[in-house]
Write an enzyme that holds these catalytic residues in place. Structure first.
Site, PDB file in Angstrom:
ATOM      1  N   GLU A 253      36.125  27.325  33.789  1.00 55.94           N
ATOM      2  CA  GLU A 253      37.113  27.892  34.711  1.00 55.94           C
ATOM      3  C   GLU A 253      37.645  29.213  34.186  1.00 55.94           C
ATOM      4  O   GLU A 253      38.038  29.354  33.020  1.00 55.94           O
ATOM      5  CB  GLU A 253      38.271  26.934  34.990  1.00 55.94           C
ATOM      6  CG  GLU A 253      39.158  27.387  36.155  1.00 55.94           C
ATOM      7  CD  GLU A 253      38.385  27.642  37.461  1.00 55.94           C
ATOM      8  OE1 GLU A 253      37.761  28.723  37.574  1.00 55.94           O
ATOM      9  OE2 GLU A 253      38.392  26.766  38.342  1.00 55.94           O
ATOM     10  N   ASP A 327      36.868  26.011  42.543  1.00 57.61           N
ATOM     11  CA  ASP A 327      37.732  26.407  43.657  1.00 57.61           C
ATOM     12  C   ASP A 327      36.959  26.511  44.963  1.00 57.61           C
ATOM     13  O   ASP A 327      37.398  27.146  45.902  1.00 57.61           O
ATOM     14  CB  ASP A 327      38.428  27.724  43.344  1.00 57.61           C
ATOM     15  CG  ASP A 327      37.452  28.861  43.065  1.00 57.61           C
ATOM     16  OD1 ASP A 327      36.220  28.623  43.123  1.00 57.61           O
ATOM     17  OD2 ASP A 327      37.905  29.993  42.787  1.00 57.61           O
TER      18      ASP A 327
END
Length: 528
Positions: A253, A327
């Site tokens: 991430e 996401d």
């Protein structure tokens, strides 16, 4: 205007990587017992002798998620591998292995999907924990399907063989993704885990993010260290490896990591294998990146050491993604055949035994086309088979692709516009491309799903947009012609214009009515 291969995501590009913090001593799981590698090798090509998850369990790091559309990943597994839904009546069926621990029953799928299209709706978790993968919901990025969900993959877009038996992988086009945000047993926080995936080493792009692994449970970016997933592609926005890519990296991430550095790590080589085994594993202040050729040979370790700055401790959330970022970044592409996630940090010996099992499974390529073959070098015309339009042929007016009425009495110019030379596929020679007879060097390609005629520019994007795979026709007349890069889509005429269309969808040209006829073409002798 961007190509349809790059416009699936509707939000802004993801932010650059953040700066990071501290480290602490590593924590390792016990090594696998002596002789496990030899046991796996003794399985040879008998897929059911010992599955990857049997090997992980013997090493003390059992699978908590096991996904494959090609084979069972436990020696005794006989349950469903995946579910498909056909376009003709929207009914579903589950595909199971041919025998316990065996290869998927592709023949059952072929029978069920005959004369229509099929999508993969569920990839079942073989671990028994119910961590199935289904259509990804919207998140930080919306998908292109209804209500912002991602697209589902074609059930027929990635045929392969295992030990000579046909099976199908999961061909992820941009905009396609699978997810499970309500998981059981996967690593959270700083807990240790391992994962591997078998992927197509030739199918990739530089968009974010073709991932398989641990991600956020709310489909949004919740900060650095909230993911731990395998990434495959040639993105250089965050990190990179040696050469031009593609690379196996870890998506942690807000960063794709090829090693300790947040940028380039030359110890992570470019991948050139057709079938590639990708491995990421991580524990408290420890992680590793490993890979090998899924068809032959052993694994190599590209990195093993402490976490990058700012990623110790980790804050893993435990959701599972396939083909997308945490996401729901969904602009990437790739092909997935099998993969698992484990509880605990697997030893190298365990992973080496798993790699031997994968090699023994015998992954190999097979034909991407079916039905009547098109001869490379021949010139053809493509005749519509829909009852309304059998006097019409696929043609072009300038760069606009349409259907026009063409007869023996038509002008030489019109005859040239309705004639195509079959070439070896620009992106994949197992398929074909169509070069205009009257405009040499220009090819039929899709752009935002509309067909158009453009001069070949040699780019990877153009070559993929201009490659098509002929299939047995939907209506029994001639050939149906599937897009290589979007295998849910076929060359179709709609209101006399040309598209690559799906059998149902949000676009008007995706209408179900007359799809099977509109997407079937009689192969006629070239007018020019």
């Amino acid at each position: 205007m961007a190509s349809d291969s790059t416009t699936a995501a509707t939000s802004a590009a993801p932010p650059p990587p953040r700066r990071h913090g501290r480290v602490r001593p590593p924590s390792l799981r016990p090594l696998l017992f002596t002789g496990l590698l030899a046991f796996s090798l003794s399985a040879a090509r008998c897929v059911s002798a010992a599955g990857p998850c049997d090997i992980y369990a013997s090493g003390g790091t059992p699978c908590v998620a096991a996904h494959s559309t090609t084979r069972a990943l436990y020696a005794t597994y006989t349950g469903s591998l995946y579910q498909v839904r056909r376009g003709s009546d929207n009914t579903t069926t589950n595909i199971s292995p041919l025998a316990a621990g065996g290869v998927a029953n592709a023949a059952a799928q072929d029978t069920f999907c005959s004369g229509t299209t099929c999508l993969i709706t569920i990839i079942y978790d073989q671990s028994g924990r119910g961590n199935h993968l289904t259509q990804a919901p919207p998140g930080g990025f919306n998908g292109p399907d209804a209500a912002g969900t991602d697209n589902l993959a074609s059930a027929t877009g990635a045929p392969v063989t295992l030990g000579g038996h046909k099976a199908y992988g999961v061909f992820i086009s941009p905009g396609t993704g699978y997810r499970n945000n309500a998981v059981s047993g996967t690593a959270t926080g700083d807990q240790a885990e391992g994962m591997y995936a078998v992927l197509d080493g030739t199918h990739f792009n530089g968009a974010c993010c073709f991932d398989y692994g641990n991600a956020e449970t709310n489909s949004h970016d919740t900060g650095s260290g909230h993911m731990e997933a395998i990434y495959f592609g040639d993105s250089t926005f965050w990190g990179s490896g040696a050469g031009a890519g593609p690379w196996i990296m870890a998506d942690l991430e807000n960063g794709l990591f090829s090693g300790l550095s947040a940028k380039n790590n030359p110890g992570d080589p470019s991948i050139s294998y057709r079938f590639v085994t990708a491995i990421v594993k991580g524990g408290p202040n420890l992680w590793a990146l490993r890979s090998g050729n899924s068809a032959t040979g052993a694994l190599s370790t590209y990195y093993s050491g402490v976490r990058p700055t700012g990623y110790d401790p980790m804050f893993k959330e435990g959701a599972i993604v396939l083909g997308i970022g945490g996401d729901n970044s969904n602009g990437a592409q790739g092909t997935f055949y099998e993969g698992v996630m484990t509880s605990g940090y697997p030893s190298d010996a365990t992973e080496n035994a798993v790699q031997a099992n994968i090699v023994a499974a015998g992954y190999a390529t097979t034909a991407l086309t079916s039905g009547s073959a098109l001869t490379v070098g021949s010139s053809i015309s493509l005749q519509a088979t829909t009852a309304c339009c059998t006097t019409r042929y696929l043609a072009h007016t300038g760069n606009v692709v349409n259907t026009q009425i063409v007869t023996a009495a038509s002008s030489a110019a019109l005859k040239g516009e309705a004639s195509w030379t079959v070439r070896a596929g620009l992106a994949d020679s197992a398929c074909v491309s169509f070069e205009s007879v009257d405009t040499p060097g220009s090819y039929l390609r899709h752009f935002n799903f509309a067909l158009q005629l453009d001069a070949g520019d040699g780019t990877k994007q153009f070559n993929e947009d201009a490659t098509f795979c002929p299939q047995t026709s939907f209506n029994g007349q001639g050939t149906s012609i599937r897009s290589w890069s979007y295998p849910t889509r076929y060359i179709r005429h709609y209101e006399n214009l040309g598209y690559v269309a799906s059998n149902g969808g949000l676009q008007t040209f995706d209408a179900v009515a007359l799809f099977t006829d509109d997407a079937s073409w009689a192969i006629a002798a070239s007018f020019a």
